[in-house]
Design a protein around this motif. Structure first.
Motif, PDB file in Angstrom:
ATOM      1  N   ASP A   1      53.483  -4.161  69.574  1.00 27.75           N
ATOM      2  CA  ASP A   1      53.941  -3.801  70.916  1.00 27.75           C
ATOM      3  C   ASP A   1      55.090  -2.802  70.820  1.00 27.75           C
ATOM      4  N   ARG A   2      55.041  -1.958  69.790  1.00 25.12           N
ATOM      5  CA  ARG A   2      56.130  -1.005  69.606  1.00 25.12           C
ATOM      6  C   ARG A   2      56.109   0.046  70.710  1.00 25.12           C
ATOM      7  N   ASP A   3      57.269   0.614  70.962  1.00 31.26           N
ATOM      8  CA  ASP A   3      57.397   1.628  72.003  1.00 31.26           C
ATOM      9  C   ASP A   3      56.617   2.887  71.620  1.00 31.26           C
ATOM     10  N   PRO A   4      56.160   3.633  72.627  1.00 29.56           N
ATOM     11  CA  PRO A   4      55.441   4.879  72.337  1.00 29.56           C
ATOM     12  C   PRO A   4      56.314   5.838  71.531  1.00 29.56           C
ATOM     13  N   VAL A   5      55.690   6.548  70.620  1.00 28.47           N
ATOM     14  CA  VAL A   5      56.386   7.498  69.764  1.00 28.47           C
ATOM     15  C   VAL A   5      55.608   8.810  69.790  1.00 28.47           C
ATOM     16  N   VAL A   6      56.327   9.918  69.773  1.00 29.85           N
ATOM     17  CA  VAL A   6      55.683  11.230  69.709  1.00 29.85           C
ATOM     18  C   VAL A   6      55.539  11.608  68.248  1.00 29.85           C
ATOM     19  N   HIS A   7      54.327  11.930  67.846  1.00 31.31           N
ATOM     20  CA  HIS A   7      54.053  12.356  66.477  1.00 31.31           C
ATOM     21  C   HIS A   7      53.751  13.846  66.497  1.00 31.31           C
ATOM     22  N   VAL A   8      54.494  14.610  65.719  1.00 29.31           N
ATOM     23  CA  VAL A   8      54.267  16.052  65.623  1.00 29.31           C
ATOM     24  C   VAL A   8      53.552  16.318  64.306  1.00 29.31           C
ATOM     25  N   VAL A   9      52.385  16.904  64.411  1.00 26.48           N
ATOM     26  CA  VAL A   9      51.584  17.197  63.220  1.00 26.48           C
ATOM     27  C   VAL A   9      51.785  18.667  62.875  1.00 26.48           C
ATOM     28  N   PRO A  10      52.339  18.959  61.707  1.00 16.32           N
ATOM     29  CA  PRO A  10      52.544  20.361  61.344  1.00 16.32           C
ATOM     30  C   PRO A  10      51.208  21.056  61.091  1.00 16.32           C
ATOM     31  N   VAL A  11      51.131  22.284  61.531  1.00 13.85           N
ATOM     32  CA  VAL A  11      49.905  23.058  61.316  1.00 13.85           C
ATOM     33  C   VAL A  11      50.274  24.433  60.770  1.00 13.85           C
ATOM     34  N   ASP A  12      49.381  25.014  60.040  1.00 17.72           N
ATOM     35  CA  ASP A  12      49.519  26.380  59.541  1.00 17.72           C
ATOM     36  C   ASP A  12      48.309  27.159  60.023  1.00 17.72           C
TER      37      ASP A  12
END
Length: 71
Positions: free
Chosen positions: A17-28
Motif C-alpha cells: 500500500d505504498r504511496d504512488p511514486v514517479v519513475h523516470v526512465v532514462p532514454v537515449d
C-alpha cells in the motif's frame, strides 16, 4: 520500463500500500533515416472538421437482357 512495471505489479498483488511514486526512465533517442520522412498532413479536429465522405462503389452492372424476354 517493463521490469519496473512488473516489479510494481508484483508489489501491488502482494498487497503493498505504498504511496504512488514517479519513475523516470532514462532514454537515449537514436535518430534514423526514417526521421527524415515527410510529416503527415495536419488533421482538422473539432466542430469545424467535416465528416469523412462515405465510401461509394459503382452500382452493380445490369443483368443481361435478351430481346425475346421483352416480347
Amino acid at each position: 520500463m517493463g521490469r519496473t512495471a512488473a516489479e510494481l505489479l508484483v508489489e501491488r498483488i502482494a498487497g503493498s500500500d505504498r504511496d504512488p511514486v514517479v519513475h523516470v526512465v532514462p532514454v537515449d533517442p537514436v535518430l534514423r533515416r526514417s526521421h527524415l520522412a515527410a510529416p503527415a498532413p495536419a488533421r482538422v479536429t473539432g466542430p469545424a472538421a467535416a465528416p469523412p465522405a462515405p465510401a461509394t462503389s459503382p452500382p452493380p452492372p445490369a443483368p443481361p437482357t435478351r430481346e425475346r424476354d421483352h416480347q
